[in-house]
Design a protein around this motif. Structure first.
Motif, PDB file in Angstrom:
ATOM      1  N   ILE A   1      38.892  35.046  37.738  1.00 34.08           N
ATOM      2  CA  ILE A   1      37.856  36.076  37.688  1.00 34.08           C
ATOM      3  C   ILE A   1      37.936  36.896  38.974  1.00 34.08           C
ATOM      4  O   ILE A   1      37.828  36.344  40.077  1.00 34.08           O
ATOM      5  N   TYR A   2      38.136  38.190  38.812  1.00 31.24           N
ATOM      6  CA  TYR A   2      38.173  39.057  39.982  1.00 31.24           C
ATOM      7  C   TYR A   2      36.760  39.501  40.316  1.00 31.24           C
ATOM      8  O   TYR A   2      36.065  40.080  39.475  1.00 31.24           O
ATOM      9  N   PRO A   3      36.296  39.213  41.531  1.00 30.04           N
ATOM     10  CA  PRO A   3      34.908  39.524  41.898  1.00 30.04           C
ATOM     11  C   PRO A   3      34.633  41.030  41.933  1.00 30.04           C
ATOM     12  O   PRO A   3      35.496  41.823  42.322  1.00 30.04           O
ATOM     13  N   GLN A   4      33.440  41.370  41.510  1.00 28.57           N
ATOM     14  CA  GLN A   4      33.006  42.774  41.569  1.00 28.57           C
ATOM     15  C   GLN A   4      32.316  43.006  42.913  1.00 28.57           C
ATOM     16  O   GLN A   4      31.154  42.651  43.099  1.00 28.57           O
ATOM     17  N   ILE A   5      33.053  43.574  43.851  1.00 30.25           N
ATOM     18  CA  ILE A   5      32.537  43.777  45.204  1.00 30.25           C
ATOM     19  C   ILE A   5      32.353  45.272  45.457  1.00 30.25           C
ATOM     20  O   ILE A   5      33.316  46.032  45.400  1.00 30.25           O
ATOM     21  N   PRO A   6      31.114  45.718  45.725  1.00 35.77           N
ATOM     22  CA  PRO A   6      30.886  47.143  46.012  1.00 35.77           C
ATOM     23  C   PRO A   6      31.729  47.610  47.194  1.00 35.77           C
ATOM     24  O   PRO A   6      31.797  46.944  48.233  1.00 35.77           O
ATOM     25  N   GLY A   7      32.372  48.750  47.045  1.00 32.75           N
ATOM     26  CA  GLY A   7      33.164  49.309  48.134  1.00 32.75           C
ATOM     27  C   GLY A   7      34.544  48.705  48.274  1.00 32.75           C
ATOM     28  O   GLY A   7      35.293  49.066  49.183  1.00 32.75           O
ATOM     29  N   ARG A   8      34.896  47.752  47.386  1.00 28.37           N
ATOM     30  CA  ARG A   8      36.202  47.115  47.479  1.00 28.37           C
ATOM     31  C   ARG A   8      37.308  48.122  47.165  1.00 28.37           C
ATOM     32  O   ARG A   8      37.197  48.930  46.243  1.00 28.37           O
ATOM     33  N   VAL A   9      38.391  48.035  47.933  1.00 24.91           N
ATOM     34  CA  VAL A   9      39.541  48.915  47.709  1.00 24.91           C
ATOM     35  C   VAL A   9      40.213  48.507  46.404  1.00 24.91           C
ATOM     36  O   VAL A   9      40.560  47.345  46.208  1.00 24.91           O
ATOM     37  N   GLN A  10      40.369  49.456  45.502  1.00 20.92           N
ATOM     38  CA  GLN A  10      40.995  49.164  44.215  1.00 20.92           C
ATOM     39  C   GLN A  10      42.507  48.983  44.385  1.00 20.92           C
ATOM     40  O   GLN A  10      43.109  49.489  45.341  1.00 20.92           O
ATOM     41  N   PRO A  11      43.148  48.268  43.472  1.00 19.06           N
ATOM     42  CA  PRO A  11      44.599  48.096  43.547  1.00 19.06           C
ATOM     43  C   PRO A  11      45.308  49.441  43.550  1.00 19.06           C
ATOM     44  O   PRO A  11      44.851  50.407  42.937  1.00 19.06           O
TER      45      PRO A  11
ATOM     46  N   ARG B   1      59.801  40.198  48.283  1.00 19.48           N
ATOM     47  CA  ARG B   1      59.054  41.445  48.133  1.00 19.48           C
ATOM     48  C   ARG B   1      58.178  41.404  46.875  1.00 19.48           C
ATOM     49  O   ARG B   1      57.072  41.939  46.867  1.00 19.48           O
ATOM     50  N   ALA B   2      58.666  40.764  45.827  1.00 18.94           N
ATOM     51  CA  ALA B   2      57.848  40.606  44.620  1.00 18.94           C
ATOM     52  C   ALA B   2      56.614  39.759  44.913  1.00 18.94           C
ATOM     53  O   ALA B   2      55.497  40.076  44.469  1.00 18.94           O
ATOM     54  N   ILE B   3      56.801  38.698  45.663  1.00 16.38           N
ATOM     55  CA  ILE B   3      55.668  37.859  46.061  1.00 16.38           C
ATOM     56  C   ILE B   3      54.676  38.681  46.869  1.00 16.38           C
ATOM     57  O   ILE B   3      53.447  38.585  46.682  1.00 16.38           O
ATOM     58  N   ARG B   4      55.185  39.512  47.776  1.00 10.92           N
ATOM     59  CA  ARG B   4      54.299  40.344  48.596  1.00 10.92           C
ATOM     60  C   ARG B   4      53.506  41.318  47.732  1.00 10.92           C
ATOM     61  O   ARG B   4      52.312  41.557  47.968  1.00 10.92           O
ATOM     62  N   GLU B   5      54.147  41.894  46.719  1.00  9.96           N
ATOM     63  CA  GLU B   5      53.438  42.787  45.803  1.00  9.96           C
ATOM     64  C   GLU B   5      52.313  42.048  45.084  1.00  9.96           C
ATOM     65  O   GLU B   5      51.206  42.574  44.893  1.00  9.96           O
ATOM     66  N   LEU B   6      52.569  40.824  44.687  1.00 15.06           N
ATOM     67  CA  LEU B   6      51.554  40.030  43.995  1.00 15.06           C
ATOM     68  C   LEU B   6      50.398  39.691  44.937  1.00 15.06           C
ATOM     69  O   LEU B   6      49.229  39.745  44.549  1.00 15.06           O
ATOM     70  N   VAL B   7      50.730  39.330  46.178  1.00 22.74           N
ATOM     71  CA  VAL B   7      49.683  39.029  47.162  1.00 22.74           C
ATOM     72  C   VAL B   7      48.824  40.271  47.399  1.00 22.74           C
ATOM     73  O   VAL B   7      47.587  40.188  47.447  1.00 22.74           O
ATOM     74  N   ALA B   8      49.472  41.427  47.531  1.00 25.04           N
ATOM     75  CA  ALA B   8      48.723  42.665  47.737  1.00 25.04           C
ATOM     76  C   ALA B   8      47.778  42.921  46.576  1.00 25.04           C
ATOM     77  O   ALA B   8      46.609  43.310  46.771  1.00 25.04           O
ATOM     78  N   GLY B   9      48.258  42.701  45.363  1.00 21.13           N
ATOM     79  CA  GLY B   9      47.420  42.910  44.193  1.00 21.13           C
ATOM     80  C   GLY B   9      46.255  41.940  44.128  1.00 21.13           C
ATOM     81  O   GLY B   9      45.128  42.319  43.775  1.00 21.13           O
ATOM     82  N   LEU B  10      46.497  40.685  44.479  1.00 27.49           N
ATOM     83  CA  LEU B  10      45.426  39.684  44.467  1.00 27.49           C
ATOM     84  C   LEU B  10      44.353  40.004  45.506  1.00 27.49           C
ATOM     85  O   LEU B  10      43.151  39.948  45.224  1.00 27.49           O
ATOM     86  N   LEU B  11      44.782  40.339  46.732  1.00 22.19           N
ATOM     87  CA  LEU B  11      43.827  40.656  47.792  1.00 22.19           C
ATOM     88  C   LEU B  11      43.028  41.913  47.441  1.00 22.19           C
ATOM     89  O   LEU B  11      41.814  41.974  47.674  1.00 22.19           O
ATOM     90  N   ALA B  12      43.704  42.914  46.868  1.00 28.10           N
ATOM     91  CA  ALA B  12      43.011  44.146  46.487  1.00 28.10           C
ATOM     92  C   ALA B  12      41.990  43.905  45.393  1.00 28.10           C
ATOM     93  O   ALA B  12      40.984  44.613  45.294  1.00 28.10           O
ATOM     94  N   ARG B  13      42.223  42.882  44.572  1.00 24.38           N
ATOM     95  CA  ARG B  13      41.299  42.554  43.495  1.00 24.38           C
ATOM     96  C   ARG B  13      40.196  41.595  43.931  1.00 24.38           C
ATOM     97  O   ARG B  13      39.397  41.160  43.118  1.00 24.38           O
TER      98      ARG B  13
END
Length: 549
Positions: free
Chosen positions: A352-362, A402-414
């Motif tokens: 479940i990706y949390p709904q955080i106000p002001g969060r940077v979108q992917p 680099r693929a792992i890094r892309e996934l980490v970026a997506g997870l953190l952004a979400r």
């Protein structure tokens, strides 16, 4: 020259503990330590002095005995967990508890400890790693039980458990004595020497815990008088029951160091996970790689085939509380004869990706494969990432990193927190490579380096055993199929190692690798077919360009 111990290694630094400060260190040499080998030999020699009955039990010459005793189980435990507690209180010799990933074995161990100590019995706790020892003790603390003592170095003990270290406990007692807070008739009264205080702690605390390596040291010896002037107190440093976790990872000589202190023992383990680490292939083939847990479990299975109505010496835990059912189903089918089942409370849990106000979108520019891989609808995904230019013999792969890094970026952004993300690779070279990608800025992809104190974990499969994360990313770092009978191939296809890697995730498991390089390997062929059957194999090859670092 100053000797020390490596406590941490990162892409930027090596942290070393030494007994003295070095102003300007210039050179670091690594030396092999034969202490483990010496203790192993000592354990074999010491084993000749334990009672013959214990020797025969460990050798598999006689069957363990059980008495008839009824207990009230815990309402929040399942049938197998309560059966394990019952058998632990009934056993007169030993018990085996088979604990596959996520089956709540630590909770069972804690309950057994509490029940035994309620009966006035003393318990020795041990495990292969400090982490496993501390996990048992942290569970006891959460259950409200704190009558334990932790042996070991403060550098190796979890912060939450340090107050129970022998050194800390002795300091507290001495402080209380200095403040006049201890009564004259107290066992720790002021007339006792420091050595007597040490013995009193060791001999009177209901539960004493440490690694099997510590129990194998020369510091602790059974039948050693603690005070020659009071022979009535010389009961010997013996425990009623020894409970050994991670028993499947221990060689038989290594586990004997703890068993020599006990009248009875309980081994908790899983022979389907990592076996004992034995570097010598000759020694492994001769039997050193077989754990006592697997040896006794096999003996019990053979006996029960002939005597199905008798009491089994092994209680299997069959319900897991960690993984979404689509993550656990593969390991259950391949490694546990479809007997490992997900509990209803967690079977259908999704990320479940949390709904955080002001969060940077992917980022809108993130690859389509990343979006699909991170879709909560798919608990298990295999992302086919290929690097045609990679060195076939290399144990690291930049494209996968680099693929792992892309996934980490997506997870953190979400909105997923770093401490909920774990990254696993089979080789230390790829672990270091992934860390380098994560902790280095990359303007070309707008990647900002993670802080070095991040709680995101990147490590080998071996270091992840016993751990779990909300999300696990796995890089196989294999661009071409390894050659037959090669060391690298044998390491990669080891079913125990793969089983551990595939059972660390709670809600999301993303595998990153080259399908052509893996699809013909044992077990991997079934894994890739399994992902195809769920339509979670991202089949289009995704070639992420490698940037120079």
């Amino acid at each position: 020259m100053v000797s020390g111990t490596i406590t941490a290694i990162s892409a930027e630094a090596v942290t070393i503990w030494t007994r003295e400060l070095i102003a300007q260190p210039q050179l670091l040499d690594r030396y092999d330590n034969d202490l483990v080998h010496v203790r192993t030999l000592q354990n074999l020699i010491r084993w000749h002095h334990v009672p013959a009955h214990i020797q025969d039990l460990v050798a598999g010459k006689i069957r363990p005995r059980f008495i008839h005793e009824e207990i009230t189980g815990r309402a929040d435990f399942n049938r197998e967990q309560n059966l394990a507690i019952l058998r632990a209180l009934q056993m007169k010799d030993y018990l085996l508890i088979h604990g596959p990933p996520g089956t709540g074995k630590t909770s069972v161990i804690a309950e057994i400890v509490k029940r035994l100590t309620d009966q006035g019995q003393r318990v020795l706790l041990a495990a292969f790693t400090n982490q496993a020892v501390d996990n048992m003790l942290k569970r006891l603390v959460r259950e409200g039980f704190t009558q334990f003592l932790r042996l070991g170095s403060e550098r190796s003990v979890h912060e939450a458990i340090k107050p129970w270290l022998l050194k800390e406990q002795l300091n507290n007692t001495r402080q209380a004595l200095a403040n006049g807070q201890v009564l004259k008739d107290d066992p720790f009264h002021p007339d006792k020497s420091y050595q007597d205080l040490v013995f009193d702690k060791l001999y009177t605390t209901p539960v004493v815990a440490s690694t099997t390596a510590t129990w194998s040291s020369d510091k602790y010896a059974p039948n050693t008088a603690r005070n020659s002037d009071h022979p009535q107190t010389n009961a010997g440093f013996i425990f009623d029951v020894a409970i050994i976790d991670e028993a499947g990872q221990l060689t038989i000589p290594a586990i004997l160091g703890a068993l020599r202190f006990a009248r009875r023992f309980i081994l908790v383990g899983d022979e389907k996970q990592l076996p004992p680490l034995v570097l010598s292939q000759e020694a492994a083939a001769a039997g050193l790689a077989d754990s006592l847990f697997s040896f006794l479990k096999q003996r019990d299975e053979e006996y029960m085939e002939q005597h199905p109505l008798d009491v089994s010496a092994c209680v299997p835990l069959l319900t897991q509380y960690r993984m979404n059912k689509w993550i656990s189903h593969f390991s259950s089918t391949v490694f546990y004869d479809q007997k490992l089942l997900a509990h209803a409370s967690i079977a259908n849990r999704r990320l479940i990706y949390p709904q955080i106000p002001g969060r940077v979108q992917p980022k809108q520019a993130e690859p389509e494969a990343v979006r699909k891989a991170l879709d909560p609808k798919f608990p298990l995904v295999f992302w086919d990432v290929r690097d045609e230019q990679a060195n076939a013999a290399s144990k690291q792969n930049n494209t996968e990193a680099r693929a792992i890094r892309e996934l980490v970026a997506g997870l953190l952004a979400r909105g997923i927190q770093p401490q909920d993300i774990g990254i696993i690779a089979p080789y230390r070279a790829q672990v270091a490579n992934i860390r380098r990608h994560l902790f280095t800025n990359d303007p070309a992809s707008n990647w900002q380096a993670l802080s070095t104190d991040t709680l995101l974990s990147v490590d080998t499969v071996d270091r992840f055993q016993g751990g779990e994360r909300l999300v696990i990313l796995m890089s196989f770092a294999t661009s071409q199929e390894p050659e037959l009978e090669s060391q690298r191939r044998n390491f990669l296809v080891n079913p125990h190692r793969l089983n551990v890697a595939l059972t660390r995730a709670q809600r999301k498991l993303i595998l990153v690798g080259s399908v052509p390089a893996l699809e013909h390997l044992p077990t991997f062929s079934r894994l890739i077919t399994y992902c195809k059957s769920m339509n979670t194999l991202l089949a289009e090859p995704v070639a992420i360009p490698v940037q120079a670092h």
